[in-house]
Each structure stands twice: as structure tokens, then as C-alpha cells.
Design an enzyme around this catalytic site. Sequence first.
Site, PDB file in Angstrom:
ATOM      1  N   LEU A 126       0.901  -1.054   0.124  1.00  0.00           N
ATOM      2  CA  LEU A 126       0.006   0.073   0.129  1.00  0.00           C
ATOM      3  C   LEU A 126       0.973   1.132  -0.288  1.00  0.00           C
ATOM      4  O   LEU A 126       0.331   1.911  -0.443  1.00  0.00           O
ATOM      5  CB  LEU A 126      -0.694  -0.243   1.275  1.00  0.00           C
ATOM      6  CG  LEU A 126      -1.634   1.017   1.192  1.00  0.00           C
ATOM      7  CD1 LEU A 126      -2.889   1.553   0.013  1.00  0.00           C
ATOM      8  CD2 LEU A 126      -2.621   1.290   2.862  1.00  0.00           C
ATOM      9  N   SER A 128       5.470   2.390   0.843  1.00  0.00           N
ATOM     10  CA  SER A 128       7.025   2.352   0.546  1.00  0.00           C
ATOM     11  C   SER A 128       7.731   3.049   1.236  1.00  0.00           C
ATOM     12  O   SER A 128       7.659   4.630   0.240  1.00  0.00           O
ATOM     13  CB  SER A 128       7.223   1.118  -0.972  1.00  0.00           C
ATOM     14  OG  SER A 128       8.983   1.101  -0.471  1.00  0.00           O
ATOM     15  N   SER A 130      10.781   4.447   3.715  1.00  0.00           N
ATOM     16  CA  SER A 130      12.887   4.249   4.116  1.00  0.00           C
ATOM     17  C   SER A 130      12.591   2.945   5.119  1.00  0.00           C
ATOM     18  O   SER A 130      14.313   2.588   4.311  1.00  0.00           O
ATOM     19  CB  SER A 130      13.474   5.703   5.172  1.00  0.00           C
ATOM     20  OG  SER A 130      13.119   7.105   4.378  1.00  0.00           O
ATOM     21  N   GLN A 133       7.734  -0.740   4.358  1.00  0.00           N
ATOM     22  CA  GLN A 133       6.424  -0.965   3.806  1.00  0.00           C
ATOM     23  C   GLN A 133       5.405  -1.440   4.541  1.00  0.00           C
ATOM     24  O   GLN A 133       5.237  -2.274   5.203  1.00  0.00           O
ATOM     25  CB  GLN A 133       6.578  -1.481   2.789  1.00  0.00           C
ATOM     26  CG  GLN A 133       7.455  -3.224   2.540  1.00  0.00           C
ATOM     27  CD  GLN A 133       7.385  -3.533   0.932  1.00  0.00           C
ATOM     28  OE1 GLN A 133       8.200  -2.722   0.034  1.00  0.00           O
ATOM     29  NE2 GLN A 133       6.738  -3.994   0.359  1.00  0.00           N
ATOM     30  N   VAL A 134       3.835  -0.877   3.742  1.00  0.00           N
ATOM     31  CA  VAL A 134       2.838  -1.420   4.105  1.00  0.00           C
ATOM     32  C   VAL A 134       2.407  -2.417   2.880  1.00  0.00           C
ATOM     33  O   VAL A 134       1.637  -1.742   2.428  1.00  0.00           O
ATOM     34  CB  VAL A 134       2.133  -0.162   4.405  1.00  0.00           C
ATOM     35  CG1 VAL A 134       0.305  -1.067   5.480  1.00  0.00           C
ATOM     36  CG2 VAL A 134       2.714   0.256   5.870  1.00  0.00           C
ATOM     37  N   LYS A 149       2.849  -3.564   8.815  1.00  0.00           N
ATOM     38  CA  LYS A 149       3.990  -2.651   8.510  1.00  0.00           C
ATOM     39  C   LYS A 149       5.255  -3.735   8.553  1.00  0.00           C
ATOM     40  O   LYS A 149       5.127  -4.178   9.536  1.00  0.00           O
ATOM     41  CB  LYS A 149       3.912  -1.861   8.903  1.00  0.00           C
ATOM     42  CG  LYS A 149       5.565  -0.504   8.495  1.00  0.00           C
ATOM     43  CD  LYS A 149       5.234   0.749   9.923  1.00  0.00           C
ATOM     44  CE  LYS A 149       6.818   1.811   9.684  1.00  0.00           C
ATOM     45  NZ  LYS A 149       6.507   3.120  10.135  1.00  0.00           N
ATOM     46  N   ASP A 284       6.407  13.197  14.840  1.00  0.00           N
ATOM     47  CA  ASP A 284       6.861  13.085  13.378  1.00  0.00           C
ATOM     48  C   ASP A 284       5.242  13.415  12.375  1.00  0.00           C
ATOM     49  O   ASP A 284       4.791  13.002  12.135  1.00  0.00           O
ATOM     50  CB  ASP A 284       6.870  12.034  12.550  1.00  0.00           C
ATOM     51  CG  ASP A 284       7.965  11.644  11.512  1.00  0.00           C
ATOM     52  OD1 ASP A 284       8.077  12.696  10.893  1.00  0.00           O
ATOM     53  OD2 ASP A 284       8.302  10.657  10.709  1.00  0.00           O
TER      54      ASP A 284
END
Length: 513
Positions: A126, A128, A130, A133-134, A149, A284
Site C-alpha cells: 500500500l 513504501s 525508508s 513498507q505497508v 508494516k 513526526d
Amino acid sequence: MTFFRLFKILTVFRAYQLNELLPKHRSSKWLGILLFCFFWVRPKAKHQEIGERLRQALQELGPVWIKFGQMISTRRDVLPKHIADALAKLQDQVPPFDGKIAKQLIEQALEQPIDYYFSNFDETPLASASIAQVHTAVLNSSQAEVIIKVLRPNILPVIQADIGLMYWVAKQCTTRIKSGERLRAVEIVHDYEMTLLKELDLRKEAYNTARLRDNFINSDILYIPYVYQDLCRKNIIVEERIKGVPIADINQLKQHKVNMKLLAERGVQAFFTQVFRDNFFHADMHPGNIFVDITEPQNPRYIGIDCAIVGILSDDDQHYLAENFLAFFNRDYRKIAETYIASGWVPETTDVIALEMAMRNVCEPAFEKPLAEISFSQILLKLFQVARQFEMDIQPQLTLLEKTLFYIEGLGRQLYPELDLWQTAKPFLENWYQEKYSAKKILQQALESLPKWRNMLPTLPEKLNDYERITKQMSAQLKQIDQQLQRSKKRERNLYGMLGLICALCITILIIN
């Protein structure tokens, strides 16, 4: 590994003509000669500004450097504005790794076939980024839609190699560049290394997400997805799949007639609530990590994801920060200066009048604008810059807070340009401060500490006896030391007397002769 990475970095450095960034130092000449040896490397983005070329270079170097660029883009106290603005555009546009490998990693982590826990696992990611990825799936036990994840395979050696090179460059800057210590390059790399290492353990992200969710249960302003902690491992995290509009998609929000003014104000409320009420804030909050729940367009709610990086303030920092903000709202520059000294952010020997004048020179021009046009985050940044001229040490927790406020205010102004941060933040801070330090609160804290005192009472006589015994011992030792000093002084006086007598005898003998 390190040699080949260094080779790659130098070729990218040459391709994007980043030698402009080199300081005027004799060491730079040697690097210039080395780069000249890469004459076959074709230049890229020749007509772009240096900030844009640096952004593209970091993008090409990959995940570790992208995140480093994102982090230093918030350090506007050490970067020129045009470079910081360019780096702020860095996105984690990283090519995904094979979904079959992701599936294998998940199965290894859970020690079961993927079908044991999930159905409809999508090997196409779904998203990507650093570090990870998911992928999407459906949880067998509840039929809930989830995201999984998963960390990139073999990411740690890449990070270690790149971090090692960053440390080397930082040390060169510190030792070889005039006033290089003020850049605090090694500290910046160290902070970045600590941030990355935390992100490599997704169990910490799972804990942060669960805690933030608990803090905002049934909240109208912020929603945090549910985490299935029993399925989380060091390299995978399983969360509820959220549905919302990306915060950066302003057109879609307007098409759904979202109340943009309320949404912007709730962003500010969410920030100050996390910082002061909970003392635990999502650090973040860039646009990629924020969505909007538009189920009720006139009652919109933020959705926060990717809680790997959080900030926590000490009680003292929280107290002094609130005092600092309120003094700033009230244009009380002496109070601001006194707060910086009392907090220990600048040395206690700092000239308070000089610091007050420096703060006034930074803030007063801003007040010539209407309040709604004043950038609170920019003013806070300038105050930190002034403080660093008075030997303020880098405060990592305040840097995180500064970065988060920068994001929140920027997003708020994009959503609703007339956002008045002052009108939203000042009443919140005043109410919090009055409640935190009210007589009722102080009495409550005293009552809460009674059990601790009750537990201490039985041992109090013994502790007092120990204190009395230690005091007597110290008194005796001090008396002995004093007696020794007195004897030494007496011997010293006798010695001077003998020397004086000898000198007198010598002079007498010389006169007689």
C-alpha cells in the site's frame, strides 16, 4: 561495504555539483581534486538551485539519507532558509521490495503461515518508505481490515555503513572548519542515529501508538488507530486500517465541504494537548502521517499514524516552556530571558539584560503584523537562535517540539490561511498553567505524597541518628583538618621567622666586615 558506499556518495556529489556547499578550507581543495577524478560522471539538475540539487542527491542516495535530509530540514537554526525549504520537500518515495519477501518475513516473525492469522493479504504494498513498507490484509479472528508494516530486509547493515560515514564527515567538519564546533554536527548525527535505531524496533512504535490512542479515546480532535499488540514483533506491526483523506489533499477536503477553520484550530489544540496535558507528543507530524476523518465534514477529526517518533518533556521543561510561551504572548521579554536562564537552557552567568534586549530585537518587528499573520514557529526558532548566541546547548526534546510546531502551524495555515494561532493557543496555555499550579492542585499533590511520607516515618528516627552520627564524624574530620591547617600556618610563620633572623644575621655580618 563502506568503500562502495563512499564511492557512490562521491559520484552523486559530483553529479549534482554539490561542491558549492564545501566550506572555504584547504581540506576542501583536496576533496575538489578527488571529485575532479570522477570526470566521467554526467551532471544532473544543472539549472536547479543548490537546495533542490541537494534534495535530489539525497533522494538518489536512498532511505537513510532521505530521512537524514528530512531531519536536518527542521534545523533552521543551522541551515540557510532556501536549503531548509528544499529539504522539507523530501518524501519517502522509495521503491518497494518484493511482496513475496515481505510475506516470508511476516511468517518468520509470527512463526505461522500467513493464512493462520490473515486473509486477503495483498503482496502489492500500500505504501513504501525508508525503513519499512505497508501491506493490507483482513484479520481472520474479527474480519477487521488491517495494515501490516514490515521492516525492509537487511536494513541494519546499510544504516550502520551510512551512519559511520556521516560520523566521519561530522568529525571532519568539527575539527577542520573554523567555528565548526558550533555546528554540533556530531551531536546531530548522534540524534539521528538514535532516532533510526528506535524505528528499527516496531514494538516501540506499537507501544507509542497504543499510548497515544489511550490519551485520545473518544476525542473529537484526534484519532489514533488500534494496535494488535499480540501480533507485533520487532520487525512487524499490525494496526487497524484507517480510512481518511490525506491532509495535503486540500481540494478533496474542500469538495467535501470540510470546516477548514475548525480543522486548522483542532490541529493546534491536538498539539498543545499532547505537549502539556499528556507530556507525550507525536513528533513526526508531517503531511504523510496525517489524514482527516470526514464522516462529519462540519466536525472533522485528525487521524495520526506512524507514531515511531515521540517527544517527552521533563516537568521542568514543560513548566518553563509554558512560562516562555505565555511571556511571549504578553511581550514580556525580561520574563523570557529569565526563563531561559532559570531553566538551564543558557548558562546562569548569562547577562539577563543583554539576553532580554536580544529577544526584544527579534520579537518586536513581528508584532508590527496582524496577529493572524505572525508565524509562531518562526518566532520560536529565532528565539532559539538568539539563545544559541548565548551558549545555549542543543536540547533534543525542544528540537523535536520545534519541528512538530513547525509542521502543525504550516498545515494549519495551508488549511485556513487566516488561522490565528494566538487566539487558539493562549487560552489553552493560560487555563493549563492556572490549573497545574493552582492551590487545589498543590494540595492534591501534597495529599498524594502523604503515603510516601507515612512509609518514611518508621525509619525517620534511624535516619536522623545516621544523620547525627555522620554530622559528628564530619565535624571531627573538619576539626582535625582545621588543626592541621593551624599547625601548618604556625610552622610557616616559624619558617618565615627563621629566614628573617638568618637574613638579619647575614646583614649584620656584612656591616661589621
